[in-house]
Write an enzyme that holds these catalytic residues in place. Structure first.
Site, PDB file in Angstrom:
ATOM      1  N   ASN A 159       0.857  -1.190   0.000  1.00  0.00           N
ATOM      2  CA  ASN A 159       0.000   0.000   0.000  1.00  0.00           C
ATOM      3  C   ASN A 159       0.889   1.235   0.000  1.00  0.00           C
ATOM      4  O   ASN A 159       1.415   1.626   1.041  1.00  0.00           O
ATOM      5  CB  ASN A 159      -0.899  -0.046   1.254  1.00  0.00           C
ATOM      6  CG  ASN A 159      -1.702   1.227   1.428  1.00  0.00           C
ATOM      7  OD1 ASN A 159      -1.803   2.037   0.511  1.00  0.00           O
ATOM      8  ND2 ASN A 159      -2.277   1.408   2.614  1.00  0.00           N
TER       9      ASN A 159
ATOM     10  N   LYS B 114       0.130   4.231  -0.302  1.00  0.00           N
ATOM     11  CA  LYS B 114      -0.524   5.445   0.229  1.00  0.00           C
ATOM     12  C   LYS B 114      -0.274   6.602  -0.748  1.00  0.00           C
ATOM     13  O   LYS B 114      -0.122   6.360  -1.944  1.00  0.00           O
ATOM     14  CB  LYS B 114      -0.048   5.752   1.656  1.00  0.00           C
ATOM     15  CG  LYS B 114      -0.125   4.517   2.553  1.00  0.00           C
ATOM     16  CD  LYS B 114       0.001   4.809   4.011  1.00  0.00           C
ATOM     17  CE  LYS B 114      -0.043   3.501   4.786  1.00  0.00           C
ATOM     18  NZ  LYS B 114      -0.240   3.690   6.212  1.00  0.00           N
TER      19      LYS B 114
ATOM     20  N   HIS C  50      -9.720   1.323   4.973  1.00  0.00           N
ATOM     21  CA  HIS C  50      -8.436   1.584   5.647  1.00  0.00           C
ATOM     22  C   HIS C  50      -8.662   2.625   6.753  1.00  0.00           C
ATOM     23  O   HIS C  50      -9.457   3.553   6.593  1.00  0.00           O
ATOM     24  CB  HIS C  50      -7.408   2.083   4.626  1.00  0.00           C
ATOM     25  CG  HIS C  50      -6.029   2.108   5.191  1.00  0.00           C
ATOM     26  ND1 HIS C  50      -5.601   3.103   6.043  1.00  0.00           N
ATOM     27  CD2 HIS C  50      -4.999   1.245   5.075  1.00  0.00           C
ATOM     28  CE1 HIS C  50      -4.359   2.843   6.411  1.00  0.00           C
ATOM     29  NE2 HIS C  50      -3.962   1.731   5.843  1.00  0.00           N
TER      30      HIS C  50
ATOM     31  N   GLU D  79      -7.018   5.097   7.659  1.00  0.00           N
ATOM     32  CA  GLU D  79      -6.778   6.496   7.269  1.00  0.00           C
ATOM     33  C   GLU D  79      -8.003   7.060   6.553  1.00  0.00           C
ATOM     34  O   GLU D  79      -8.324   8.236   6.676  1.00  0.00           O
ATOM     35  CB  GLU D  79      -5.512   6.585   6.395  1.00  0.00           C
ATOM     36  CG  GLU D  79      -4.263   6.403   7.253  1.00  0.00           C
ATOM     37  CD  GLU D  79      -3.076   5.780   6.538  1.00  0.00           C
ATOM     38  OE1 GLU D  79      -3.059   5.734   5.287  1.00  0.00           O
ATOM     39  OE2 GLU D  79      -2.151   5.315   7.240  1.00  0.00           O
TER      40      GLU D  79
ATOM     41  N   GLU E 208      -5.596  -4.700  10.826  1.00  0.00           N
ATOM     42  CA  GLU E 208      -4.601  -3.651  11.041  1.00  0.00           C
ATOM     43  C   GLU E 208      -4.925  -2.880  12.325  1.00  0.00           C
ATOM     44  O   GLU E 208      -5.774  -1.967  12.295  1.00  0.00           O
ATOM     45  CB  GLU E 208      -4.609  -2.665   9.867  1.00  0.00           C
ATOM     46  CG  GLU E 208      -4.262  -3.285   8.535  1.00  0.00           C
ATOM     47  CD  GLU E 208      -3.647  -2.267   7.596  1.00  0.00           C
ATOM     48  OE1 GLU E 208      -2.513  -2.496   7.156  1.00  0.00           O
ATOM     49  OE2 GLU E 208      -4.273  -1.234   7.317  1.00  0.00           O
TER      50      GLU E 208
ATOM     51  N   GLY F 106       2.228   2.580  10.970  1.00  0.00           N
ATOM     52  CA  GLY F 106       3.217   3.643  10.862  1.00  0.00           C
ATOM     53  C   GLY F 106       3.924   3.971  12.169  1.00  0.00           C
ATOM     54  O   GLY F 106       4.632   4.967  12.266  1.00  0.00           O
TER      55      GLY F 106
ATOM     56  N   SER G  10       3.162  -1.721  10.522  1.00  0.00           N
ATOM     57  CA  SER G  10       4.610  -1.732  10.766  1.00  0.00           C
ATOM     58  C   SER G  10       5.305  -3.026  10.345  1.00  0.00           C
ATOM     59  O   SER G  10       6.251  -3.461  10.993  1.00  0.00           O
ATOM     60  CB  SER G  10       4.910  -1.405  12.239  1.00  0.00           C
ATOM     61  OG  SER G  10       4.480  -0.092  12.540  1.00  0.00           O
TER      62      SER G  10
HETATM   63  P1  PGA Z   1       2.523   0.667   7.789  1.00  0.00           P
HETATM   64  O1  PGA Z   1       1.056   0.842   7.151  1.00  0.00           O
HETATM   65  O2  PGA Z   1       3.109  -0.572   7.191  1.00  0.00           O
HETATM   66  O3  PGA Z   1       3.242   1.920   7.398  1.00  0.00           O
HETATM   67  O4  PGA Z   1       2.329   0.537   9.263  1.00  0.00           O
HETATM   68  C1  PGA Z   1       0.228  -0.255   6.949  1.00  0.00           C
HETATM   69  C2  PGA Z   1      -1.053   0.228   6.330  1.00  0.00           C
HETATM   70  O5  PGA Z   1      -1.485   1.343   6.640  1.00  0.00           O
HETATM   71  O6  PGA Z   1      -1.669  -0.482   5.511  1.00  0.00           O
END
Ligand code: PGA
Length: 239
Positions: free
Chosen positions: A8, A10, A88, A90, A160, A166, A202
């Site tokens: 992903n 982003k 997601h 976000e 998640e 993150g 992460s």
């Molecule tokens: P990350 O994000 O690997 O940066 O923690 C995972 C995600 O948001 O799908």
């Protein structure tokens, strides 16, 4: 079936960076896992040349019409795109997407033969008040409400924990295993089917191997580490 790595990106990578990323990974990724790349939507067509399956990071719940800026599942299908991330954290947080909209998006994606990668997960305060299982069950029930059982088989779930995204923090391996088993049990009890459930939050080249070894984990969803082609090369060939 191979375990899955979903990348992903982003809202990252400038145009020249996207081109050099494609160049670095093209025909170069290991074949231990299946790979799906979810680039920014403006690069979807570019990434079709990468030699890997492509998914979008978002999709709207209508096929077409006056929805400026949105991404149509029908358009995605017409480009040969078979996956989309939905729900997601976000999108839930910054774009105020609730379970009712997520449910509509899942139905529309499936109607257009696109497999939703449905993200669910608890926030830190929910974890700290021991509400993780309640939250996950409620998200699953609302997000998958009234979805045709035949189509449900095409849904992939990504667990998640919001606090792990993150942050450099992950649950313990036992924690991941137990929660993914719980999610699988919930789906199995309600619909009598087994869906693929991934872990996200992460994941990077240093912990991917340990996470992929967890039996209940069917793959990983990688954010931050996925925009670094050298990490992706390493992750794709680490078992
Ligand atoms: P990350 O994000 O690997 O940066 O923690 C995972 C995600 O948001 O799908």
């Amino acid at each position: 079936m191979k375990k899955l790595i979903i990348l992903n990106h982003k809202m990252n990578l400038k145009y020249d960076e996207a081109l050099s990323y494609i160049n670095s990974i093209k025909n170069n990724l290991g074949n231990i896992y299946d790979v799906i790349i979810c680039p920014s939507s403006i690069y979807l067509n570019l990434f079709k040349d990468s030699g890997y399956e492509i998914g979008s990071q978002n999709v709207y719940c209508e096929d077409n019409g006056a929805y400026t800026g949105e991404i149509s599942p029908m358009q995605l299908q017409s480009m040969g795109i078979k996956y989309t991330i939905i729900g997601h954290s976000e999108r839930r947080y910054y774009f105020i997407e609730d379970d009712s909209l997520i449910n509509k998006k899942i139905a529309s994606a499936l109607k257009n033969n696109i497999s939703p990668i449905l993200c669910i997960g608890e926030k830190i305060e929910e974890k700290e008040s021991s509400r993780t299982e309640l939250v996950l069950e409620s998200q699953l029930l609302s997000d998958l409400n009234n979805i045709d059982i035949q189509q449900l088989n095409n849904v992939i779930i990504a667990y998640e924990p919001v606090w792990a995204i993150g942050s450099g923090q992950t649950p313990t391996m036992d924690g991941i295993n137990n929660t993914i088993k719980y999610i699988k049990d919930c789906i199995n009890k309600k619909y009598n089917i087994n869906l693929r459930v991934l872990y996200g939050g992460s994941v990077n080249k240093d912990n991917i191997s340990e996470i992929m070894k967890i039996e209940s984990v069917d793959g990983v969803l990688v954010g931050g580490a996925s925009i670094d082609a050298s990490q992706v090369l390493a992750m794709s060939s680490t078992n």
